[in-house]
Design a protein around this motif. Structure first.
Motif, PDB file in Angstrom:
ATOM      1  N   TYR A   1       0.838  -1.207   0.000  1.00 52.05           N
ATOM      2  CA  TYR A   1       0.000   0.000   0.000  1.00 52.05           C
ATOM      3  C   TYR A   1       0.871   1.254   0.000  1.00 52.05           C
ATOM      4  CZ  TYR A   1      -2.955   3.704   1.919  1.00 52.05           C
ATOM      5  OH  TYR A   1      -3.591   4.903   2.129  1.00 52.05           O
TER       6      TYR A   1
ATOM      7  N   ASP B   1       2.665   1.835  -3.367  1.00 51.65           N
ATOM      8  CA  ASP B   1       1.661   2.201  -4.380  1.00 51.65           C
ATOM      9  C   ASP B   1       1.268   3.668  -4.233  1.00 51.65           C
ATOM     10  OD1 ASP B   1      -0.242   1.783  -6.478  1.00 51.65           O
ATOM     11  OD2 ASP B   1      -1.821   1.608  -4.961  1.00 51.65           O
TER      12      ASP B   1
ATOM     13  N   ARG C   1       1.950   6.793  -6.925  1.00 56.94           N
ATOM     14  CA  ARG C   1       0.841   7.624  -7.428  1.00 56.94           C
ATOM     15  C   ARG C   1       1.153   9.107  -7.222  1.00 56.94           C
ATOM     16  NH1 ARG C   1      -3.516   4.539  -8.760  1.00 56.94           N
ATOM     17  NH2 ARG C   1      -3.526   2.421  -7.915  1.00 56.94           N
TER      18      ARG C   1
ATOM     19  N   VAL D   1       0.587   1.139 -13.099  1.00 59.65           N
ATOM     20  CA  VAL D   1       1.193   0.521 -11.921  1.00 59.65           C
ATOM     21  C   VAL D   1       0.239  -0.550 -11.407  1.00 59.65           C
ATOM     22  CG1 VAL D   1       2.026   0.882  -9.578  1.00 59.65           C
ATOM     23  CG2 VAL D   1       2.474   2.609 -11.329  1.00 59.65           C
TER      24      VAL D   1
ATOM     25  N   PRO E   1      -0.200  -3.076  -8.354  1.00 58.11           N
ATOM     26  CA  PRO E   1       0.246  -3.568  -7.042  1.00 58.11           C
ATOM     27  C   PRO E   1      -0.366  -4.943  -6.747  1.00 58.11           C
ATOM     28  CG  PRO E   1      -1.475  -1.913  -6.769  1.00 58.11           C
ATOM     29  CD  PRO E   1      -1.297  -2.102  -8.247  1.00 58.11           C
TER      30      PRO E   1
END
Length: 645
Positions: free
Chosen positions: A321, A324, A328, A340, A342
Motif C-alpha cells: 500500500y 503504491d 501515485r 502501476v 500492485p
C-alpha cells in the motif's frame, strides 16, 4: 514596548507609517528649498507655501494606490526601494501639473522639483531602513532563540540567514566561510569568519549548533568540513541538497541532520543514461519485494525511466500500500502516466508468479524479495532458506517458462565465504541463476552483489540515531567490525546499470569504496549530534558506546569477491566477478534436497546441504533456529545427507 507595538492592529501600524511618510514628504520639500536658496526658511518659500499641503495630498494617495502600505516594514527588500522611486516620481509629475491648472504666482523653480524628487526617495527609504533595523534588533532581543553559526556565506547561506532572522527557534550570530574573498566582511549584519576562527566564534557566542549551507559542494568537500567541525561540541545540521531546493521539493530553511553519506564523503559517479534506460524504458517491468528498502527505491528509479508498465510484487499488505501511494504521488508530481499494478504475492508460490508474469507480459524482473537480516534469518532458518533459495528458484523457473528477457537478482556481500544462513542462502540463489544461464538462452540472468545500504531497514544508522536521541547507550557488536556502505539511491542506480550491461550468468560487484569501522561511525554520529562519548578518557561524557559481542552468524568484515580480482566493465563502479558455478544437474539436485528438507522442517539437513554446496560456508555456531531448538529432541540428521556429486 516592542511586544505591545507588534500586537497592535495592522490598521494602526499602517496609519503610523502613513504619518511618517507625510512628515518625510514635508521634510524633503523643505530641505529642497533650503538647499536651493541656502536659507533655513527663505522668503521665496512663503509664496509657494501652498505646495506643502499639496505635496502631502498628492503623494499619500499615490503611495496607497501603488501598495506602499501592504508590505511589512521588517520585510523591506530591494523591490521596496524601486517602488518608492516610482511612487515619488509619479507624485512629482502630478505636483508639477498643479501650477499649470491653478496658475499660482510666482511658479516653482525647476531645481526644486529635482531636489525634492531626490530627497523624498532618500528620506522615505531611510525611514524604512531604520524601521526595519529597529524592529529586527528589538525582535532579536525579545526572541532569544538558539544561537547558531551558518557555515557558508554564499547565496544559500544568505537565504538561510534571512529566513532565520524571522524565526523563533534559531538566531544566526555569524557566518563561517573558507573563501578569502568574503572573510572579514559583514552580511546582513553578521560578520564572516574563517574556518580557523571556529573555536573563537563558538566560545564567544556560546554556540551549540552549526548549520551547513553549502548545497552545491561535492560530498568529499562536505566531508572535510564535517571533519573540521567534529572536534567542537556542536550539533551539526544541514540545509537540503541543491537538487531538492531547485525542484521545489524542499525549502532552504528546512534543516535536517547531517546524513551519513556526508560523513563517508564519497562522490557518486554520474549514471550512464543508456544503461539506465536499456532494460526499462517502454518495457513491462516487475519488482519483487517492492515495498522493502531496496525494492521501493528500485520502484522509484524504474518509474522515472518510464516503463510501459510497473508490476509491484510484495507479500506485506502495508508495504505494498505504501509504495503504491508513493508512486501515485510521484506520477502526479512528474506528470507521468504509467500503469502501476500492485499485487499481493509470494515468490514462493510458483503458480501465482507464473500467472502474473504471463498476464502482464513481463520483460524485466528485479528480484529484491529476500530476508536479509543476519541474526533474524539465523534464528528462522526455515523461512530464510524457503524465501531466499526456493523463492528465487520458483521465480526464475517462471521467468524462463514465460520468456522474460532480463532477470536481475539483488545479492549481498554476505554471500562471499558466508558464516551465516542468510549469506549461504543468497549464494545458493546466485548458483541457481548461474545454472539456469547454462541451461537456456531465452532469459538473461544477472546477479548484482553489494554491501550494506545506508538507512535501509535493519541498518545500524537509524538504530544509532535512535539510540543517540534517547541518550544511549549506542550498541556496537565488536570494536573491530568493519562494513562497506553505499547510499540506497546510488546502489539501486548501479543495480539497474549493472543489469543492463551483464551477460547471462554474470555476477557483477559494485565498487563500495573503502570499508568503514562501525565504532568510528558511532563516534562521529555522536559528535555531530553535539554530544560527547562517555569512556575512560571522558567519564562525564554524554553517550556511552557498549560492545555487545558478535551475534550468531556475524563476521568482523565482509568481502565482495570469492575469487581473484574482478574484470572491469564499461562502468567504472561495476566489476565482473570471476567465480565458479555448479552444473545445471547438480543445481536441480540441490534444490530438490533443500525442498525435501524444508518439507520436513529439517533445519539441520538444510544447513548441511548449504554447507556442502556453498564454497567457503563455515557456520560459526550451532543451529540457532528458535523453533528447531524448542522442538522435541531428535537424532542428528546431518549424517544422513549423502554427498552431492
Amino acid at each position: 514596548m516592542f511586544e505591545r507595538f507588534t500586537q497592535l492592529p495592522r490598521a494602526i501600524r499602517r496609519a503610523c507609517l502613513i504619518v511618517c511618510d507625510a512628515l518625510g514628504v514635508l521634510l524633503a520639500l523643505w530641505l529642497a528649498y533650503v538647499i536651493r536658496f541656502e536659507q533655513p526658511w527663505p522668503a521665496f518659500a512663503e509664496w509657494n507655501i501652498w505646495l506643502f499641503p499639496v505635496a502631502v495630498a498628492i503623494s499619500i494617495p499615490v503611495f496607497m494606490v501603488l501598495g506602499f502600505y501592504r508590505s511589512l516594514v521588517r520585510f523591506v527588500h530591494g523591490g521596496t526601494f524601486y517602488g518608492i522611486a516610482r511612487g515619488v516620481s509619479l507624485s512629482v509629475l502630478f505636483m508639477m501639473a498643479v501650477p499649470l491648472i491653478t496658475h499660482p504666482t510666482p511658479g516653482v523653480p525647476r531645481s526644486i522639483w529635482f531636489l525634492y524628487w531626490l530627497l523624498a526617495i532618500l528620506i522615505l527609504s531611510a525611514f524604512r531602513l531604520v524601521g526595519r533595523s529597529y524592529l529586527r534588533s528589538r525582535r532579536s532581543r525579545y526572541f532569544t532563540g538558539e544561537r547558531v553559526v551558518i557555515y557558508g556565506a554564499g547565496d544559500a547561506g544568505v537565504q538561510l540567514a534571512m529566513a532565520l532572522q524571522h524565526s523563533r527557534e534559531y538566531r544566526p550570530v555569524a557566518f563561517i566561510d573558507d573563501s578569502l574573498d568574503v572573510r572579514g566582511s559583514d552580511i546582513l549584519g553578521l560578520k564572516v569568519y574563517g574556518r580557523d576562527q571556529l573555536d573563537r566564534v563558538i566560545a564567544r557566542h556560546q554556540v551549540r549548533t552549526v548549520l551547513l549551507a553549502m548545497p552545491s559542494i561535492t560530498r568529499s568537500a562536505r566531508k572535510r568540513v564535517i571533519e573540521a567541525l567534529e572536534p567542537f561540541p556542536v550539533h551539526v545540521m544541514a540545509i537540503p541538497g541543491l537538487t531538492e531546493i531547485v525542484s521545489g521539493e524542499r525549502k532552504v530553511n528546512e534543516l535536517r541532520e547531517v546524513e551519513v553519506e556526508d560523513i563517508l564523503g564519497r562522490d557518486p559517479v554520474a549514471p550512464d543514461k543508456e544503461l539506465l534506460n536499456a532494460s526499462i524504458t517502454g518495457k513491462s517491468v516487475l519488482v519483487t519485494g517492492a515495498g522493502g528498502s531496496i525494492g521501493s527505491e528500485l520502484c522509484h528509479q524504474v518509474f522515472r525511466q518510464q516503463p510501459r508498465r510497473l508490476v509491484l510484487v510484495e507479500h506485506s499488505e502495508y508495504a505494498l500500500y505504501s509504495i503504491d501511494q508513493d508512486l501515485r504521488a510521484l506520477s502526479q508530481r512528474l506528470g507521468l502516466s504509467i500503469e502501476v499494478i500492485p499485487l499481493l504475492a509470494s515468490v514462493r508460490d510458483g503458480n501465482r508468479i507464473r500467472s502474473v508474469l504471463d498476464a502482464y507480459a513481463v520483460e524485466t524482473i528485479y528480484h529484491a524479495a529476500a530476508y536479509k537480516h543476519v541474526p533474524m534469518v539465523e534464528r528462522n532458518v526455515y523461512e530464510g532458506v524457503s524465501n531466499n533459495v526456493l523463492g528465487t528458484w520458483e521465480l526464475a523457473m517462471a521467468a524462463v517458462n514465460v520468456g522474460v528477457e532480463t532477470f536481475v537478482l539483488i545479492s549481498t556481500d554476505k554471500a562471499v565465504r558466508p558464516t551465516n544462513v542468510m549469506g549461504a542462502s543468497k549464494r545458493m540463489a546466485e548458483l541457481i541463476l548461474q545454472g539456469m544461464a547454462q541451461k537456456q538462452d531465452r532469459t538473461r540472468f544477472a546477479m548484482v552483489r553489494f554491501g550494506n545500504v545506508l538507512a535501509s531497514s535493519g541498518s545500524v544508522v537509524p538504530l544509532f540515531r535512535k539510540q543517540i536521541r534517547l541518550g544511549g547507550p549506542v550498541t556496537v557488536t565488536h570494536p573491530d567490525v568493519i562494513r562497506y556502505f553505499m547510499t540506497i539511491s546510488e546502489a539501486v542506480q548501479l543495480v539497474i546499470q549493472a543489469g543492463a550491461l551483464a551477460e547471462s550468468g554474470d555476477v557483477l560487484v559494485l565498487n563500495m569504496g573503502e570499508p568503514v569501522k562501525i565504532v568510528d561511525l558511532a563516534r562521529r554520529m555522536i559528535h555531530l549530534s553535539g554530544l560527547t562519548v562517555r569512556d575512560e578518557d571522558d567519564p562525564d561524557g554524554d553517550v556511552e558506546i557498549q560492545f555487545t559481542g558478535l551475534r550468531p552468524g556475524e563476521k568482523l568484515f565482509e568481502e565482495l569477491l570469492i575469487g581473484d580480482d574482478g574484470l572491469p566493465t564499461r562502468h567504472p563502479m561495476i566489476v565482473r566477478a570471476r567465480e565458479e558455478s555448479l552444473p545445471w544437474p547438480q543445481v536441480q539436485d540441490v534444490v530438490s534436497r533443500l525442498r525435501d528438507a524444508m518439507a520436513r522442517l529439517d533445519c539441520e539437513s538444510a544447513r548441511a546441504i548449504l554447507e556442502r554446496v556453498v564454497a567457503g560456508y563455515v557456520p560459526r555456531s550451532e543451529i540457532a533456529d528458535w523453533v528447531w531448538n524448542a522442538g522435541p529432541a531428535t537424532s542428528s540428521t546431518s549424517d544422513k545427507v549423502s554427498p552431492i556429486r
